[in-house]
Design an enzyme around this catalytic site. Structure first.
Site, mmCIF file in Angstrom:
data_model
loop_
_atom_site.group_PDB
_atom_site.id
_atom_site.type_symbol
_atom_site.label_atom_id
_atom_site.label_comp_id
_atom_site.label_asym_id
_atom_site.label_seq_id
_atom_site.Cartn_x
_atom_site.Cartn_y
_atom_site.Cartn_z
ATOM 1 N NE ARG A 83 -33.391 -26.142 -27.671
ATOM 2 C CZ ARG A 83 -32.668 -25.812 -29.023
ATOM 3 N NH1 ARG A 83 -31.633 -26.315 -28.696
ATOM 4 N NH2 ARG A 83 -33.119 -25.268 -30.052
ATOM 5 C CG ASP A 84 -30.958 -21.754 -28.023
ATOM 6 O OD1 ASP A 84 -29.684 -22.271 -27.747
ATOM 7 O OD2 ASP A 84 -31.159 -21.361 -28.545
ATOM 8 C CG HIS A 94 -33.298 -18.249 -32.978
ATOM 9 N ND1 HIS A 94 -33.840 -18.762 -32.393
ATOM 10 C CD2 HIS A 94 -31.835 -18.083 -31.957
ATOM 11 C CE1 HIS A 94 -33.246 -19.381 -30.574
ATOM 12 N NE2 HIS A 94 -31.776 -18.864 -31.008
ATOM 13 C CG HIS A 112 -27.983 -16.661 -31.125
ATOM 14 N ND1 HIS A 112 -27.215 -17.560 -30.370
ATOM 15 C CD2 HIS A 112 -28.720 -17.091 -31.028
ATOM 16 C CE1 HIS A 112 -27.569 -18.856 -29.504
ATOM 17 N NE2 HIS A 112 -28.634 -18.428 -30.689
ATOM 18 C CB CYS A 150 -23.966 -21.505 -30.422
ATOM 19 S SG CYS A 150 -23.314 -23.242 -32.099
ATOM 20 C CG ASN A 193 -30.658 -17.602 -27.580
ATOM 21 O OD1 ASN A 193 -31.051 -17.880 -28.838
ATOM 22 N ND2 ASN A 193 -30.700 -18.717 -26.590
#
Length: 314
Positions: free
Chosen positions: A17-18, A211, A213, A244, A253
């Site tokens: 997803r991300d 979480h 990055h 992002c 990430n």
């Protein structure tokens, strides 16, 4: 900080997803399904697979229903979807039987939240409270994510008090897990240690998730600082995929395989097969037809044995 490291941590893989949402070229649905199936066979127990956002906003994730219906994962693997608003939850619930966890989110920065979802924080949180109630009512696990928890490229450092106040609102609404996102890579290990010490203290009974990055190369150092502070739940993305879109330049990430390699070498169990995860990341590299930035894709596990014809080095 805690005096010793935990014996075990939980990892949620967010690449499908991300990670995928930031890829400029459309990834075929069949390839997404194949990669998720590979990830689910590595020992990972949590995978974020889809987001029910408007297709015109993130076309890459417009096949979420097809992906959810197509994957075949072990029964002990929990699949998560992300919803941006009540409409997104409506669409997700049409395939309610395909997942068990739902993530809702907000940015701790007013400017970032406005640019990301065109709402104030207050407007987002009002909707989130209603969404969380519905998620819990459906018998699904509700997780919340707070973006820009450590800093915002538009506003600078974000107040820890503001972030934790939002976290308490999420907990009161029914979220049993709250993730703190380093959305544009502005965290540093010293602040992370202080932050997670405070977050764990203020959120008893809530699973606190880190979480990070790797935008500025501090992702693993930040993860270690969170671990030292007592955090046992982490999110990462195979191949270091992601980033992002607001603003440009916010790269991926931390790589799941690099994070898990570090944990294993420190004696912290993840239940994940590192060789199998590296194989999945290399498969993603083939699908995307480009080299990914994870170190472990290149180096392999630390106990990797070179073949007989491998060139020597000094």
């Amino acid at each position: 900080m805690v005096s010793s490291l935990p014996a075990h941590v939980h990892i949620r893989e967010v690449g499908p997803r991300d990670g995928f949402q930031n890829e400029p070229e459309t990834i075929a649905t069949a390839d997404k399904i194949d990669l998720i199936n590979k990830l689910a066979c590595t020992g990972l127990r949590r995978i974020e697979v889809a987001s029910f956002v408007r297709p015109d906003v993130i076309p890459q994730l417009s096949d979420g229903v097809e992906v959810l219906r197509g994957v075949e994962v072990p029964d002990d693997v929990a699949l998560m979807v992300l919803v941006p608003n009540s409409k997104g939850l409506d669409n997700a619930l049409k395939v309610r039987e395909t997942f068990s966890e739902v993530a809702i989110f907000v940015s701790a920065s007013e400017t970032h939240n406005k640019k990301n979802v065109n709402r104030t924080i207050a407007e987002s949180m009002a909707d989130n409270a209603a969404i969380a109630k519905r998620i819990v009512g459906e018998g699904l696990r509700c997780a919340a994510v707070i973006a820009t928890s450590y800093g915002c490229p538009f506003e600078g450092r974000v107040s820890m008090t503001r972030v934790l106040d939002i976290a308490e609102q999420f907990a009161a609404a029914g979220a049993t897990e709250i993730g703190f996102g380093d959305t544009t890579g502005m965290a540093n290990p010293a602040y992370v240690g202080e932050f997670f010490t405070a977050a764990i203290r203020r959120l008893p009974g809530v699973e606190v998730t880190a979480h990070f990055h790797n935008t500025r190369g501090q992702g693993l150092a930040n993860a270690f600082a969170a671990l030292q502070a007592g955090c046992t739940s982490f999110e990462s993305s195979f191949g270091e995929l992601g980033g992002c879109p607001v603003p440009a330049g916010s790269t991926g990430n931390i790589a799941s395989e690099d994070l898990i390699s570090m944990f294993h070498e420190m004696g912290v169990d993840t239940e994940v097969s590192l060789p199998a995860l590296i194989d999945a990341a290399r498969a993603a590299q083939h699908v995307l037809d480009r080299k990914l930035t994870s170190h472990s894709i290149v180096a392999g596990p630390i106990n990797w044995k070179p073949t007989a014809n491998t060139s020597s080095c000094c």
